[in-house]
Design a protein around this motif. Structure first.
Motif, PDB file in Angstrom:
ATOM      1  N   UNK A 160      13.322  -6.114  -2.601  1.00 59.13           N
ATOM      2  CA  UNK A 160      12.961  -4.732  -2.763  1.00 59.13           C
ATOM      3  C   UNK A 160      13.703  -3.960  -1.562  1.00 59.13           C
ATOM      4  N   UNK A 161      14.965  -4.241  -1.327  1.00 59.49           N
ATOM      5  CA  UNK A 161      15.752  -3.564  -0.469  1.00 59.49           C
ATOM      6  C   UNK A 161      16.009  -2.063  -0.730  1.00 59.49           C
ATOM      7  N   UNK A 162      16.177  -2.063  -1.993  1.00 60.64           N
ATOM      8  CA  UNK A 162      16.492  -0.558  -2.433  1.00 60.64           C
ATOM      9  C   UNK A 162      15.209   0.219  -2.328  1.00 60.64           C
ATOM     10  N   UNK A 163      13.945  -0.181  -2.428  1.00 59.02           N
ATOM     11  CA  UNK A 163      12.876   0.663  -2.044  1.00 59.02           C
ATOM     12  C   UNK A 163      12.718   1.033  -0.592  1.00 59.02           C
ATOM     13  N   UNK A 164      13.028  -0.019   0.257  1.00 59.45           N
ATOM     14  CA  UNK A 164      12.920   0.247   1.787  1.00 59.45           C
ATOM     15  C   UNK A 164      14.214   1.429   2.042  1.00 59.45           C
ATOM     16  N   UNK A 165      15.373   1.080   1.619  1.00 59.59           N
ATOM     17  CA  UNK A 165      16.355   2.174   1.668  1.00 59.59           C
ATOM     18  C   UNK A 165      15.946   3.659   1.192  1.00 59.59           C
ATOM     19  N   UNK A 166      15.273   3.644   0.269  1.00 59.43           N
ATOM     20  CA  UNK A 166      14.952   5.083  -0.420  1.00 59.43           C
ATOM     21  C   UNK A 166      13.826   5.661   0.824  1.00 59.43           C
ATOM     22  N   UNK A 167      13.117   4.874   1.206  1.00 50.55           N
ATOM     23  CA  UNK A 167      11.968   5.495   2.156  1.00 50.55           C
ATOM     24  C   UNK A 167      12.968   5.730   3.463  1.00 50.55           C
ATOM     25  N   UNK A 168      13.739   4.991   3.930  1.00 48.15           N
ATOM     26  CA  UNK A 168      14.426   5.264   5.166  1.00 48.15           C
ATOM     27  C   UNK A 168      15.331   6.670   4.953  1.00 48.15           C
ATOM     28  N   UNK A 169      15.909   6.688   3.573  1.00 49.12           N
ATOM     29  CA  UNK A 169      16.708   8.070   3.398  1.00 49.12           C
ATOM     30  C   UNK A 169      15.763   9.016   3.178  1.00 49.12           C
ATOM     31  N   UNK A 170      14.799   9.089   2.490  1.00 52.69           N
ATOM     32  CA  UNK A 170      14.155  10.345   2.188  1.00 52.69           C
ATOM     33  C   UNK A 170      13.046  10.551   2.999  1.00 52.69           C
ATOM     34  N   UNK A 171      12.582   9.768   3.981  1.00 52.05           N
ATOM     35  CA  UNK A 171      11.505  10.049   5.007  1.00 52.05           C
ATOM     36  C   UNK A 171      11.770   9.737   6.519  1.00 52.05           C
ATOM     37  N   UNK A 172      10.831  10.057   7.169  1.00 53.23           N
ATOM     38  CA  UNK A 172      10.992   9.777   8.854  1.00 53.23           C
ATOM     39  C   UNK A 172      10.186   8.654   8.966  1.00 53.23           C
ATOM     40  N   UNK A 173       9.834   7.697   8.216  1.00 53.02           N
ATOM     41  CA  UNK A 173       8.639   6.805   8.566  1.00 53.02           C
ATOM     42  C   UNK A 173       9.630   5.568   9.219  1.00 53.02           C
ATOM     43  N   UNK A 174       8.885   4.974  10.254  1.00 53.52           N
ATOM     44  CA  UNK A 174       9.543   3.970  11.077  1.00 53.52           C
ATOM     45  C   UNK A 174       9.594   2.770  10.459  1.00 53.52           C
ATOM     46  N   UNK A 175      10.662   2.484   9.791  1.00 54.11           N
ATOM     47  CA  UNK A 175      10.933   1.175   9.163  1.00 54.11           C
ATOM     48  C   UNK A 175      11.887   0.260   9.658  1.00 54.11           C
ATOM     49  N   UNK A 176      11.908  -0.764   9.631  1.00 61.18           N
ATOM     50  CA  UNK A 176      12.861  -1.583  10.318  1.00 61.18           C
ATOM     51  C   UNK A 176      14.279  -1.711   9.671  1.00 61.18           C
ATOM     52  N   UNK A 177      15.354  -1.787  10.388  1.00 58.08           N
ATOM     53  CA  UNK A 177      16.495  -1.936   9.973  1.00 58.08           C
ATOM     54  C   UNK A 177      16.840  -3.182   8.821  1.00 58.08           C
ATOM     55  N   UNK A 178      17.614  -2.999   7.664  1.00 60.09           N
ATOM     56  CA  UNK A 178      17.727  -4.320   6.817  1.00 60.09           C
ATOM     57  C   UNK A 178      19.281  -4.093   6.512  1.00 60.09           C
ATOM     58  N   UNK A 179      19.688  -5.265   6.289  1.00 62.01           N
ATOM     59  CA  UNK A 179      21.228  -5.517   5.902  1.00 62.01           C
ATOM     60  C   UNK A 179      21.034  -4.988   4.659  1.00 62.01           C
ATOM     61  N   UNK A 180      22.113  -4.323   4.288  1.00 58.83           N
ATOM     62  CA  UNK A 180      22.346  -3.904   2.727  1.00 58.83           C
ATOM     63  C   UNK A 180      23.683  -3.439   2.576  1.00 58.83           C
TER      64      UNK A 180
END
Length: 237
Positions: free
Chosen positions: A1-21
Motif C-alpha cells: 500500500x506504499x503508493x496509496x500512502x505516498x498519494x495521500x502524502x503528496x496530495x494532502x496535509x494529513x499527518x502520515x508516517x514517513x515510509x521508505x519508497x
C-alpha cells in the motif's frame, strides 16, 4: 500500500508516517490520486455538514476552509502559477518557463486564486441550500482522475515528479476509476458528469498555450475541474 500512502502524502496535509519508497512506488502513486480525493472529499463534506447545523453560509465557509487546509493550497498554487505564466508570457515559451520557475506570485496569479476561492464559496453556498454535502466526495474524486489523463496525453514540460508519474499512469487505471465513479454519480448527482469534458479541454489548452504538463498544470486543472463540477451540480442538477 506504499503508493496509496505516498498519494495521500503528496496530495494532502494529513499527518502520515514517513515510509521508505523508490521511484517505482512514486510512479504508481498517481494511480491513487482519486482515492486521495475520496479522503479529502470526506473531510470537506464533513465540515460542510457541521456548518449546515447553523446555516448554508457556515457550511460553505467551513467546507472551503477544510478544502484549503486538507490540500495545503497545493492546487491553488498551481492555478496561480499557470495564470501568471499565461498572462505574462505573451506566447514566449522561454519567458513562460521563467515565470513558472519563479516562486513569487504575480497579479494574474492573485486574481486567479481570489476568483477561484470566491467561486467555490458561492457555489458551495448554493449547493448546500438544497443538497446534502456528501456528493462533494464525488467531485473531489472526479477532478483527480484528471492527472491520470493529462499524464497520458501530454508531454512533460520538464523532468520531475511529472515524468516519474508517467510510469504509473495507464489507460486501464483511468477506466478502473472512471467506470464506477460515473455509475455512482449517475445515481446520485448525474449533472456532475457534465464536468468531465473539462479534463480533455484543459489538456487542449495546456498543449496550445503552455506546451505540456507540469505539477502546476495538474494543480490548476484539478481546481478548474472541481469548480466546473460544482457549477454543473448547482445549475444543472
Amino acid at each position: 500500500m506504499k503508493p496509496l500512502v505516498l498519494a495521500l502524502q503528496f496530495m494532502t496535509r494529513l499527518p502520515l508516517p514517513a515510509i521508505a519508497a523508490d521511484a517505482h512506488d512514486f510512479g504508481r502513486a498517481i494511480r491513487w490520486f482519486p482515492a486521495a480525493g475520496l479522503v479529502v472529499g470526506g473531510g470537506i463534506a464533513g465540515a460542510a455538514w457541521l456548518g449546515l447545523r447553523h446555516d448554508p453560509w457556515a457550511g460553505a465557509l467551513l467546507a472551503l476552509l477544510a478544502w484549503a487546509w486538507l490540500t495545503g493550497g497545493l492546487h491553488l498554487d498551481g492555478l496561480g502559477d499557470i495564470a501568471d505564466a499565461a498572462g505574462a508570457a505573451h506566447g514566449d515559451r522561454h519567458r513562460l518557463s521563467a515565470v513558472l520557475a519563479d516562486p513569487h506570485i504575480g497579479s494574474f496569479g492573485v486574481i486567479a486564486i481570489c476568483l477561484q476561492l470566491a467561486a467555490k464559496l458561492v457555489l458551495l453556498r448554493l449547493a448546500l441550500e438544497d443538497h446534502s454535502p456528501w456528493p462533494l466526495v464525488l467531485i473531489l474524486m472526479l477532478a483527480r482522475i484528471g492527472p491520470l489523463v493529462w499524464t497520458l496525453i501530454l508531454p512533460p514540460l520538464h523532468e520531475g515528479m511529472g515524468t516519474t508519474f508517467r510510469a504509473g499512469a495507464k489507460v486501464w487505471v483511468v477506466a478502473a476509476w472512471l467506470a464506477p465513479l460515473a455509475a455512482i454519480t449517475v445515481c446520485v448527482e448525474p449533472a456532475m458528469l457534465l464536468a468531465l469534458p473539462t479534463i480533455p479541454l484543459w489538456a487542449w489548452w495546456l498543449r496550445r498555450r503552455i506546451g505540456g504538463i507540469s505539477g502546476d498544470g495538474h494543480g490548476a486543472g484539478i481546481e478548474l475541474a472541481e469548480s466546473a463540477a460544482l457549477a454543473f451540480w448547482v445549475f444543472a442538477g
